[in-house]
Design a protein around this motif. Structure first.
Motif, PDB file in Angstrom:
ATOM      1  N   LYS A 114       0.809  -1.216  -0.172  1.00 36.01           N
ATOM      2  CA  LYS A 114      -0.195   0.019   0.054  1.00 36.01           C
ATOM      3  C   LYS A 114       0.703   1.219   0.117  1.00 36.01           C
ATOM      4  CE  LYS A 114      -3.730  -2.256   0.072  1.00 36.01           C
ATOM      5  NZ  LYS A 114      -4.693  -2.307  -1.170  1.00 36.01           N
ATOM      6  N   SER A 115       0.447   2.097  -0.816  1.00 40.28           N
ATOM      7  CA  SER A 115       0.876   3.616  -0.898  1.00 40.28           C
ATOM      8  C   SER A 115       0.432   4.680   0.413  1.00 40.28           C
ATOM      9  CB  SER A 115       1.109   4.240  -2.190  1.00 40.28           C
ATOM     10  OG  SER A 115      -0.217   4.459  -2.483  1.00 40.28           O
ATOM     11  N   ASP A 116      -0.697   4.535   0.529  1.00 36.92           N
ATOM     12  CA  ASP A 116      -1.466   5.145   1.644  1.00 36.92           C
ATOM     13  C   ASP A 116      -0.926   4.993   3.011  1.00 36.92           C
ATOM     14  OD1 ASP A 116      -3.918   5.401   3.710  1.00 36.92           O
ATOM     15  OD2 ASP A 116      -3.930   6.879   2.255  1.00 36.92           O
ATOM     16  N   ILE A 117      -0.237   5.842   3.781  1.00 39.38           N
ATOM     17  CA  ILE A 117       0.246   5.620   4.944  1.00 39.38           C
ATOM     18  C   ILE A 117      -0.642   5.252   6.053  1.00 39.38           C
ATOM     19  CG2 ILE A 117       1.611   6.931   6.619  1.00 39.38           C
ATOM     20  CD1 ILE A 117       3.139   6.529   3.857  1.00 39.38           C
ATOM     21  N   ARG A 118      -1.768   5.672   6.422  1.00 37.46           N
ATOM     22  CA  ARG A 118      -2.836   5.255   7.284  1.00 37.46           C
ATOM     23  C   ARG A 118      -3.141   3.663   7.035  1.00 37.46           C
ATOM     24  NH1 ARG A 118      -6.991  10.125   8.019  1.00 37.46           N
ATOM     25  NH2 ARG A 118      -5.351  11.920   8.836  1.00 37.46           N
ATOM     26  N   ARG A 119      -3.359   3.376   5.699  1.00 32.36           N
ATOM     27  CA  ARG A 119      -3.569   1.989   5.486  1.00 32.36           C
ATOM     28  C   ARG A 119      -2.491   0.914   5.758  1.00 32.36           C
ATOM     29  NH1 ARG A 119      -7.000   1.001   0.169  1.00 32.36           N
ATOM     30  NH2 ARG A 119      -7.475  -0.666   1.417  1.00 32.36           N
ATOM     31  N   LYS A 120      -1.313   1.517   5.639  1.00 33.99           N
ATOM     32  CA  LYS A 120       0.075   0.768   5.582  1.00 33.99           C
ATOM     33  C   LYS A 120       0.245   0.488   7.553  1.00 33.99           C
ATOM     34  CE  LYS A 120       3.710   1.814   2.708  1.00 33.99           C
ATOM     35  NZ  LYS A 120       4.170   0.558   2.442  1.00 33.99           N
ATOM     36  N   TYR A 121      -0.048   1.555   8.261  1.00 34.51           N
ATOM     37  CA  TYR A 121      -0.052   1.466   9.582  1.00 34.51           C
ATOM     38  C   TYR A 121      -1.210   0.545  10.021  1.00 34.51           C
ATOM     39  CZ  TYR A 121       3.272   5.237   9.493  1.00 34.51           C
ATOM     40  OH  TYR A 121       4.293   6.081   9.302  1.00 34.51           O
ATOM     41  N   LEU A 122      -2.344   0.536   9.574  1.00 36.59           N
ATOM     42  CA  LEU A 122      -3.586  -0.519   9.910  1.00 36.59           C
ATOM     43  C   LEU A 122      -3.099  -1.897   9.627  1.00 36.59           C
ATOM     44  CD1 LEU A 122      -6.335  -0.987  10.913  1.00 36.59           C
ATOM     45  CD2 LEU A 122      -7.051  -0.456   8.494  1.00 36.59           C
ATOM     46  N   PHE A 123      -2.612  -2.058   8.653  1.00 36.15           N
ATOM     47  CA  PHE A 123      -2.344  -3.596   8.035  1.00 36.15           C
ATOM     48  C   PHE A 123      -1.028  -3.999   8.994  1.00 36.15           C
ATOM     49  CE2 PHE A 123      -4.180  -2.724   3.788  1.00 36.15           C
ATOM     50  CZ  PHE A 123      -5.385  -3.735   4.007  1.00 36.15           C
ATOM     51  N   TYR A 124       0.035  -3.044   9.324  1.00 36.43           N
ATOM     52  CA  TYR A 124       1.048  -3.604  10.031  1.00 36.43           C
ATOM     53  C   TYR A 124       0.420  -3.843  11.461  1.00 36.43           C
ATOM     54  CZ  TYR A 124       4.380  -2.267   6.486  1.00 36.43           C
ATOM     55  OH  TYR A 124       4.837  -2.015   5.393  1.00 36.43           O
ATOM     56  N   ARG A 125      -0.354  -3.215  12.067  1.00 38.20           N
ATOM     57  CA  ARG A 125      -1.033  -3.401  13.374  1.00 38.20           C
ATOM     58  C   ARG A 125      -1.728  -4.802  13.580  1.00 38.20           C
ATOM     59  NH1 ARG A 125      -2.737   2.296  13.253  1.00 38.20           N
ATOM     60  NH2 ARG A 125      -1.166   3.533  14.195  1.00 38.20           N
ATOM     61  N   ILE A 126      -2.497  -4.916  12.497  1.00 43.71           N
ATOM     62  CA  ILE A 126      -3.114  -6.336  12.181  1.00 43.71           C
ATOM     63  C   ILE A 126      -2.319  -7.120  12.416  1.00 43.71           C
ATOM     64  CG2 ILE A 126      -4.859  -7.703  10.880  1.00 43.71           C
ATOM     65  CD1 ILE A 126      -6.293  -5.007   9.939  1.00 43.71           C
ATOM     66  N   ALA A 127      -1.070  -7.432  11.638  1.00 43.47           N
ATOM     67  CA  ALA A 127      -0.234  -8.267  11.368  1.00 43.47           C
ATOM     68  C   ALA A 127       0.540  -8.635  12.670  1.00 43.47           C
ATOM     69  CB  ALA A 127       0.826  -7.793  10.353  1.00 43.47           C
ATOM     70  N   THR A 128       0.935  -7.271  13.365  1.00 45.24           N
ATOM     71  CA  THR A 128       1.500  -7.661  15.050  1.00 45.24           C
ATOM     72  C   THR A 128       0.757  -8.457  15.797  1.00 45.24           C
ATOM     73  OG1 THR A 128       2.718  -5.637  14.236  1.00 45.24           O
ATOM     74  CG2 THR A 128       2.636  -6.439  16.510  1.00 45.24           C
ATOM     75  N   ALA A 129      -0.825  -7.899  15.875  1.00 46.84           N
ATOM     76  CA  ALA A 129      -1.561  -8.465  16.861  1.00 46.84           C
ATOM     77  C   ALA A 129      -1.921  -9.850  16.411  1.00 46.84           C
ATOM     78  CB  ALA A 129      -2.968  -7.640  16.602  1.00 46.84           C
ATOM     79  N   CYS A 130      -1.993 -10.254  15.089  1.00 46.40           N
ATOM     80  CA  CYS A 130      -2.121 -11.999  14.572  1.00 46.40           C
ATOM     81  C   CYS A 130      -1.098 -12.587  15.172  1.00 46.40           C
ATOM     82  CB  CYS A 130      -2.459 -11.912  13.295  1.00 46.40           C
ATOM     83  SG  CYS A 130      -4.092 -11.231  12.698  1.00 46.40           S
ATOM     84  N   ALA A 131       0.195 -11.993  14.804  1.00 46.79           N
ATOM     85  CA  ALA A 131       1.429 -12.900  15.135  1.00 46.79           C
ATOM     86  C   ALA A 131       1.678 -13.052  16.704  1.00 46.79           C
ATOM     87  CB  ALA A 131       2.610 -12.081  14.741  1.00 46.79           C
ATOM     88  N   ILE A 132       1.193 -12.090  17.312  1.00 52.16           N
ATOM     89  CA  ILE A 132       1.466 -12.217  18.817  1.00 52.16           C
ATOM     90  C   ILE A 132       0.247 -13.372  19.571  1.00 52.16           C
ATOM     91  CG2 ILE A 132       0.895 -11.053  21.139  1.00 52.16           C
ATOM     92  CD1 ILE A 132       2.300  -8.453  19.861  1.00 52.16           C
ATOM     93  N   ILE A 133      -1.010 -13.187  18.976  1.00 49.74           N
ATOM     94  CA  ILE A 133      -2.038 -14.118  19.608  1.00 49.74           C
ATOM     95  C   ILE A 133      -1.450 -15.455  18.941  1.00 49.74           C
ATOM     96  CG2 ILE A 133      -4.364 -14.775  19.254  1.00 49.74           C
ATOM     97  CD1 ILE A 133      -4.961 -11.766  18.917  1.00 49.74           C
ATOM     98  N   ALA A 134      -1.047 -15.754  17.770  1.00 48.59           N
ATOM     99  CA  ALA A 134      -0.338 -16.910  17.250  1.00 48.59           C
ATOM    100  C   ALA A 134       0.319 -17.580  18.109  1.00 48.59           C
ATOM    101  CB  ALA A 134       0.118 -16.864  15.892  1.00 48.59           C
ATOM    102  N   VAL A 135       1.630 -16.755  18.610  1.00 46.01           N
ATOM    103  CA  VAL A 135       2.522 -17.155  19.508  1.00 46.01           C
ATOM    104  C   VAL A 135       2.125 -17.793  20.752  1.00 46.01           C
ATOM    105  CG1 VAL A 135       4.794 -16.366  20.738  1.00 46.01           C
ATOM    106  CG2 VAL A 135       4.407 -15.996  18.256  1.00 46.01           C
ATOM    107  N   ILE A 136       1.135 -16.903  21.194  1.00 42.71           N
ATOM    108  CA  ILE A 136       0.368 -17.235  22.721  1.00 42.71           C
ATOM    109  C   ILE A 136      -0.255 -18.448  22.585  1.00 42.71           C
ATOM    110  CG2 ILE A 136      -1.181 -16.482  24.295  1.00 42.71           C
ATOM    111  CD1 ILE A 136      -0.450 -13.738  23.747  1.00 42.71           C
TER     112      ILE A 136
END
Length: 210
Positions: A114-136
């Motif tokens: 994505k080139s839109d900065i806000r959407r970039k950050y949103l996707f990165y936050r979702i990726a981070t949350a999913c990865a952390i929950i998966a680890v737990i």
């Protein structure tokens, strides 16, 4: 007549290398999880081995080993036939972790594209949350599996020597790679994703243009 000038500020989006490395870690974790879940080498004793969905007996059972209760015939496999509540729970947790890891990888790719900065950050936050929950979830599953088996060991019949095998080790590897990806996503600061470039444009006077 002096030249006029106009100053503009451009927003430049930069693909951070840590985001790429985190995506590679997630892809490796996905591959390890799939192999781990699809194999039957989570737990082994002699020629008997069990995974989360099947248990098998090889054709070379050592003669000194005591027989296993309800074990498959040599060379055969079937679904775990004992009180397998803990195995089902571990399988469910690992499958949910696999789905979340895949979702983290997908949203990471979306953020990178994505080139839109806000959407970039949103996707990165979702990726981070999913990865952390998966680890737990995967940590819970990997701790429960040997602990619950130790409690249920008597359901497998006579006393034997047991050991966790390479499929269980692959599951730990997948968890560690997912954990590493989540750390990279957390540590890679969002403000470093974007920088601002100032550009000054000089317009010559009309008489010089003519």
């Amino acid at each position: 007549m002096s030249a006029t000038q106009r100053t503009t500020i451009e927003t430049v989006s930069v693909v951070r290398p840590l985001k790429i490395i985190s995506l590679i870690c997630l892809v490796i974790a996905l591959a390890l999880s799939i192999v781990s879940l699809s194999t039957t080498w989570w737990l082994r004793s002699g020629s008997f081995r069990t995974g989360l969905f099947l248990e098998c007996t090889s054709t070379s059972e050592p003669t000194h080993n005591a027989p296993l209760k309800d074990a498959p015939m040599p060379g055969k496999c079937h679904k775990p036939s004992r009180d397998t509540g803990f195995i089902i729970a571990v399988a469910v947790l690992m499958l949910i972790g696999l789905v979340l890891t895949a979702l983290a990888a997908l949203t990471n790719i979306c953020g990178l594209s994505k080139s839109d900065i806000r959407r970039k950050y949103l996707f990165y936050r979702i990726a981070t949350a999913c990865a952390i929950i998966a680890v737990i979830l995967e940590l819970i599953a990997l701790i429960v599996f040997p602990s619950a088996f130790y409690v249920k060991m008597r359901d497998y019949g006579s006393r034997r020597d047991w050991e966790v095998d390479w499929s269980y080790g692959l599951a730990w590897g997948a968890t560690l790679f997912t954990f590493g990806a989540s750390l990279l996503l957390i540590c890679d600061k969002e403000h470093e994703e974007v920088y601002y470039k100032e550009k000054t444009i000089y317009n010559p006077p009309p008489e010089l243009i003519n």
